[in-house]
Design a protein around this motif. Structure first.
Motif, PDB file in Angstrom:
ATOM      1  N   ASN A 158       0.854  -1.191   0.000  1.00 57.16           N
ATOM      2  CA  ASN A 158       0.000   0.000   0.000  1.00 57.16           C
ATOM      3  C   ASN A 158       0.891   1.242   0.000  1.00 57.16           C
ATOM      4  O   ASN A 158       1.776   1.379   0.844  1.00 57.16           O
ATOM      5  CB  ASN A 158      -0.893   0.024   1.235  1.00 57.16           C
ATOM      6  N   PRO A 159       0.693   2.167  -0.938  1.00 59.14           N
ATOM      7  CA  PRO A 159       1.577   3.343  -1.045  1.00 59.14           C
ATOM      8  C   PRO A 159       1.446   4.313   0.117  1.00 59.14           C
ATOM      9  O   PRO A 159       0.391   4.428   0.751  1.00 59.14           O
ATOM     10  CB  PRO A 159       1.149   3.989  -2.361  1.00 59.14           C
ATOM     11  N   VAL A 160       2.559   5.028   0.384  1.00 61.15           N
ATOM     12  CA  VAL A 160       2.650   5.940   1.520  1.00 61.15           C
ATOM     13  C   VAL A 160       3.370   7.220   1.109  1.00 61.15           C
ATOM     14  O   VAL A 160       4.378   7.181   0.402  1.00 61.15           O
ATOM     15  CB  VAL A 160       3.438   5.295   2.690  1.00 61.15           C
ATOM     16  N   ILE A 173      15.905   3.999   5.566  1.00 57.54           N
ATOM     17  CA  ILE A 173      16.200   3.990   4.137  1.00 57.54           C
ATOM     18  C   ILE A 173      16.118   2.582   3.543  1.00 57.54           C
ATOM     19  O   ILE A 173      15.800   2.405   2.371  1.00 57.54           O
ATOM     20  CB  ILE A 173      17.589   4.620   3.859  1.00 57.54           C
ATOM     21  N   ASP A 174      16.356   1.556   4.355  1.00 55.74           N
ATOM     22  CA  ASP A 174      16.254   0.188   3.862  1.00 55.74           C
ATOM     23  C   ASP A 174      14.832  -0.138   3.416  1.00 55.74           C
ATOM     24  O   ASP A 174      14.618  -0.734   2.350  1.00 55.74           O
ATOM     25  CB  ASP A 174      16.720  -0.805   4.933  1.00 55.74           C
ATOM     26  N   LEU A 175      13.854   0.278   4.204  1.00 58.95           N
ATOM     27  CA  LEU A 175      12.453   0.060   3.844  1.00 58.95           C
ATOM     28  C   LEU A 175      12.035   0.974   2.696  1.00 58.95           C
ATOM     29  O   LEU A 175      11.338   0.544   1.768  1.00 58.95           O
ATOM     30  CB  LEU A 175      11.549   0.315   5.050  1.00 58.95           C
ATOM     31  N   LEU A 176      12.463   2.217   2.749  1.00 62.50           N
ATOM     32  CA  LEU A 176      12.077   3.188   1.730  1.00 62.50           C
ATOM     33  C   LEU A 176      12.606   2.807   0.356  1.00 62.50           C
ATOM     34  O   LEU A 176      11.930   3.007  -0.662  1.00 62.50           O
ATOM     35  CB  LEU A 176      12.568   4.578   2.122  1.00 62.50           C
ATOM     36  N   GLU A 177      13.801   2.235   0.298  1.00 59.67           N
ATOM     37  CA  GLU A 177      14.354   1.773  -0.982  1.00 59.67           C
ATOM     38  C   GLU A 177      13.491   0.676  -1.581  1.00 59.67           C
ATOM     39  O   GLU A 177      13.187   0.686  -2.788  1.00 59.67           O
ATOM     40  CB  GLU A 177      15.782   1.252  -0.782  1.00 59.67           C
ATOM     41  N   LYS A 178      13.095  -0.290  -0.764  1.00 58.88           N
ATOM     42  CA  LYS A 178      12.252  -1.385  -1.252  1.00 58.88           C
ATOM     43  C   LYS A 178      10.904  -0.866  -1.725  1.00 58.88           C
ATOM     44  O   LYS A 178      10.373  -1.305  -2.750  1.00 58.88           O
ATOM     45  CB  LYS A 178      12.061  -2.419  -0.142  1.00 58.88           C
ATOM     46  N   MET A 179      10.351   0.084  -0.981  1.00 61.52           N
ATOM     47  CA  MET A 179       9.064   0.647  -1.356  1.00 61.52           C
ATOM     48  C   MET A 179       9.171   1.467  -2.634  1.00 61.52           C
ATOM     49  O   MET A 179       8.282   1.431  -3.491  1.00 61.52           O
ATOM     50  CB  MET A 179       8.517   1.502  -0.213  1.00 61.52           C
ATOM     51  N   ALA A 180      10.276   2.197  -2.787  1.00 64.90           N
ATOM     52  CA  ALA A 180      10.478   2.999  -3.993  1.00 64.90           C
ATOM     53  C   ALA A 180      10.579   2.111  -5.227  1.00 64.90           C
ATOM     54  O   ALA A 180      10.082   2.468  -6.297  1.00 64.90           O
ATOM     55  CB  ALA A 180      11.732   3.854  -3.843  1.00 64.90           C
ATOM     56  N   ASP A 181      11.221   0.965  -5.091  1.00 67.75           N
ATOM     57  CA  ASP A 181      11.347   0.033  -6.212  1.00 67.75           C
ATOM     58  C   ASP A 181       9.978  -0.433  -6.702  1.00 67.75           C
ATOM     59  O   ASP A 181       9.811  -0.796  -7.873  1.00 67.75           O
ATOM     60  CB  ASP A 181      12.174  -1.187  -5.800  1.00 67.75           C
ATOM     61  N   LEU A 182       8.991  -0.415  -5.808  1.00 70.85           N
ATOM     62  CA  LEU A 182       7.632  -0.863  -6.135  1.00 70.85           C
ATOM     63  C   LEU A 182       6.686   0.303  -6.387  1.00 70.85           C
ATOM     64  O   LEU A 182       5.487   0.096  -6.579  1.00 70.85           O
ATOM     65  CB  LEU A 182       7.089  -1.724  -4.985  1.00 70.85           C
ATOM     66  N   PRO A 336       6.907  10.583  -9.409  1.00 70.81           N
ATOM     67  CA  PRO A 336       6.254   9.453 -10.070  1.00 70.81           C
ATOM     68  C   PRO A 336       4.927   9.148  -9.392  1.00 70.81           C
ATOM     69  O   PRO A 336       4.773   9.339  -8.183  1.00 70.81           O
ATOM     70  CB  PRO A 336       7.250   8.310  -9.899  1.00 70.81           C
ATOM     71  N   PRO A 337       3.946   8.656 -10.134  1.00 69.47           N
ATOM     72  CA  PRO A 337       2.653   8.322  -9.529  1.00 69.47           C
ATOM     73  C   PRO A 337       2.783   7.166  -8.547  1.00 69.47           C
ATOM     74  O   PRO A 337       3.638   6.289  -8.714  1.00 69.47           O
ATOM     75  CB  PRO A 337       1.779   7.945 -10.727  1.00 69.47           C
ATOM     76  N   GLY A 342      -0.610  -3.003  -7.066  1.00 67.88           N
ATOM     77  CA  GLY A 342       0.040  -4.206  -6.552  1.00 67.88           C
ATOM     78  C   GLY A 342      -0.385  -4.603  -5.158  1.00 67.88           C
ATOM     79  O   GLY A 342       0.279  -5.420  -4.507  1.00 67.88           O
ATOM     80  N   PHE A 343      -1.481  -4.017  -4.673  1.00 68.43           N
ATOM     81  CA  PHE A 343      -1.913  -4.300  -3.307  1.00 68.43           C
ATOM     82  C   PHE A 343      -2.178  -5.787  -3.098  1.00 68.43           C
ATOM     83  O   PHE A 343      -2.776  -6.459  -3.936  1.00 68.43           O
ATOM     84  CB  PHE A 343      -3.181  -3.504  -2.989  1.00 68.43           C
ATOM     85  N   ILE A 344      -1.704  -6.302  -1.953  1.00 66.93           N
ATOM     86  CA  ILE A 344      -1.866  -7.720  -1.605  1.00 66.93           C
ATOM     87  C   ILE A 344      -2.794  -7.801  -0.396  1.00 66.93           C
ATOM     88  O   ILE A 344      -2.423  -7.398   0.712  1.00 66.93           O
ATOM     89  CB  ILE A 344      -0.508  -8.361  -1.266  1.00 66.93           C
ATOM     90  N   ARG A 345      -3.983  -8.314  -0.608  1.00 60.24           N
ATOM     91  CA  ARG A 345      -5.004  -8.276   0.430  1.00 60.24           C
ATOM     92  C   ARG A 345      -4.580  -8.963   1.726  1.00 60.24           C
ATOM     93  O   ARG A 345      -4.773  -8.451   2.829  1.00 60.24           O
ATOM     94  CB  ARG A 345      -6.292  -8.938  -0.088  1.00 60.24           C
ATOM     95  N   ASP A 346      -3.965 -10.141   1.619  1.00 67.92           N
ATOM     96  CA  ASP A 346      -3.597 -10.876   2.834  1.00 67.92           C
ATOM     97  C   ASP A 346      -2.113 -10.749   3.186  1.00 67.92           C
ATOM     98  O   ASP A 346      -1.628 -11.413   4.095  1.00 67.92           O
ATOM     99  CB  ASP A 346      -3.974 -12.351   2.715  1.00 67.92           C
ATOM    100  N   GLY A 347      -1.423  -9.902   2.454  1.00 73.90           N
ATOM    101  CA  GLY A 347      -0.005  -9.697   2.749  1.00 73.90           C
ATOM    102  C   GLY A 347       0.880 -10.830   2.280  1.00 73.90           C
ATOM    103  O   GLY A 347       2.072 -10.867   2.601  1.00 73.90           O
TER     104      GLY A 347
END
Length: 352
Positions: A158-160, A173-182, A336-337, A342-347
Motif C-alpha cells: 500500500n503506497p505511503v 532507508i532500507d524500507l524506503l528503498e524497497k518501497m520505492a522500487d515498487l 512518479p505516480p 500491486g496491493f496484496i489483500r492478505d499480505g
C-alpha cells in the motif's frame, strides 16, 4: 512573565483551552520521560494511547478524501506556527507548551492499519504520514511506530507519502528503498528557512535546513522520490527565501515543491503573537499586519480554497515567486505516480 519563558520550546506558555470543561489530567505514573532533549524547566512526557482508529479521512474541500495517519499527537519539534497545536485542546491539554511536552503515543497504530488492509472493504489508496504532526519527531527514535507502519505498508504493497523535517527518516532507508522500487513511497521535507537564528527560535527542536537537504540528497541517490514543502511562508520573515529554498531542494533531487501561507487559527494566534513580540520585536507589527493582509484582514482563515494560499497582492506575490522558482529550478520534474495496482489483500504474494 520572565519565569514562564521556557528555553528549548517554541511556545512560552500554555494558552487557555476553550474545551476546559473536558480537561484531561492523566496519572503521572502513566508517563515515560525522555532525556534525549532535556529542557531546563520542562521534560517531554509520553502518554500511551490505545487508539481505536488511526486512518483518518479528510472531508475538507481542499484535500477531500485524502487519508492521514498520525502515530503521535503533539510534537516535540515545537514549531510555533503549527496548525496541529489546536488539536491538542480536544485532549484537554493546551496548544502551548503542552503540545510540545505531552506527547500521546499510538503504540497500536501499525496493528490497526494491518487490520484495515485485511478488510475486504479496504480499497488501496495512498496514506499520508504526518498529516497533523511529524511522524519522525524525536519520539519515533524511542517508539519506532512509523517504521512499523512502513513495514506493514510494504507487506501489503500500500503506497505511503511521508512529510517530515527530521533527519531520522534516514534510519528507514532500507524500507524506503524497497518501497520505492515498487512505486510505493514519496518523501517530502518541510524546509522553511536557512536563517539559523530564525529556525532556532521558530522550530527549536528541528534539524537545520542544510541537514534536511543532505538527507534528501541521500534518499534521492538511493532512488527514493523526494520533494520539498516550503511551508509555511510567513510574510516579512521567510518569504524572501522562496527562490533559494526551491533551488537548494532541486539541487538535492526534489521533483516537487509546494507551499502554504501561514494562518493563525484558534490558540495559535495568541501563541504566535507572544512569540514574535519576544523573539523579533522590531518585526512583529509588520509581520502580523502582512499575515492579516493575506487573509482578508484577519490572522485566522478557515475559508476553503483560500485558507492555505491566502489572497491579495502579498499572497499573489508569494504565489508568483514560488511558481517562477519551480519553473526555473524544477522544470519538467514530476514525482512518479503512486502504485496502487500491486496491493496484496492478505499480505502474502500469490506465486501461482
Amino acid at each position: 512573565m520572565s519565569d514562564s519563558r521556557h528555553k528549548g520550546r517554541g511556545a512560552k506558555f500554555n494558552a487557555a483551552n476553550k474545551f476546559l470543561a473536558n480537561q484531561y489530567e492523566p496519572d503521572e505514573d502513566a508517563y515515560l520521560e525522555d532525556d534525549e532533549f532535556p529542557s531546563p524547566k520542562i521534560k517531554t512526557k509520553y502518554l500511551v494511547e490505545n487508539a481505536k482508529k488511526v486512518i483518518n479521512v479528510t472531508d475538507s474541500p481542499d484535500m477531500r478524501g485524502a487519508l492521514y495517519v498520525n502515530p503521535y499527537q503533539g510534537c516535540e519539534h515545537g514549531c510555533i506556527y503549527c496548525y496541529a497545536r489546536n488539536s491538542h485542546e480536544y485532549y484537554g491539554y493546551s496548544a502551548g507548551i503542552d503540545f510540545e511536552s505531552k506527547i500521546m503515543i499510538k503504540k497500536n497504530a501499525a496493528e490497526l492499519i494491518e487490520k484495515k488492509f485485511m478488510s475486504k472493504n479496504w480499497v488501496c489508496k495512498p496514506i499520508s504520514l504526518s498529516g497533523n504532526t511529524d511522524c519522525y519527531q524525536p519520539a519515533e527514535k524511542k517508539f519506532k511506530i512509523t517504521r512499523q507502519i512502513l513495514e506493514v505498508c510494504l507487506k501489503y504493497r500500500n503506497p505511503v507519502g511521508v512529510l517530515t523535517k527530521n533527519a531520522l527518516v534516514l534510519r528507514d532507508i532500507d524500507l524506503l528503498e524497497k518501497m520505492a522500487d515498487l512505486g510505493l513511497v514519496q518523501v517530502l521535507f518541510s524546509i522553511t528557512t536557512f536563517n539559523e537564528e530564525l529556525r532556532q527560535a521558530m522550530e527549536p527542536r528541528t534539524v537545520t535546513a542544510d541537514r534536511r537537504l543532505k538527507v534528501m540528497k541521500k534518499l534521492y541517490d538511493a532512488g527514493i522520490p523526494v520533494g520539498v514543502m516550503t511551508a509555511p511562508i510567513i510574510p516579512g520573515l521567510n518569504d524572501h527565501e522562496i527562490p533559494k529554498l526551491v533551488e537548494a531542494a532541486a539541487n538535492a533531487g526534489a521533483a516537487f515543491a509546494g507551499y502554504t501561507v501561514v494562518r493563525l487559527n484558534g490558540s495559535i494566534a495568541v501563541l504566535f503573537e507572544d512569540w514574535i513580540r519576544t523573539a523579533f520585536p522590531d518585526k512583529a507589527d509588520k509581520v502580523l499586519h502582512q499575515i492579516a493582509e493575506c487573509h482578508g484582514g484577519k490572522l485566522n482563515d478557515s475559508r476553503f480554497g483560500l485558507r492555505m494560499s491566502g489572497e491579495g497582492p502579498l499572497a499573489e506575490n508569494i504565489k508568483s515567486m514560488h511558481r517562477i522558482a519551480r519553473e526555473r529550478y524544477m522544470k519538467d520534474r514530476r514525482l512518479p505516480p503512486m502504485n496502487t495496482s500491486g496491493f496484496i489483500r492478505d499480505g502474502q504474494l500469490n506465486l501461482f
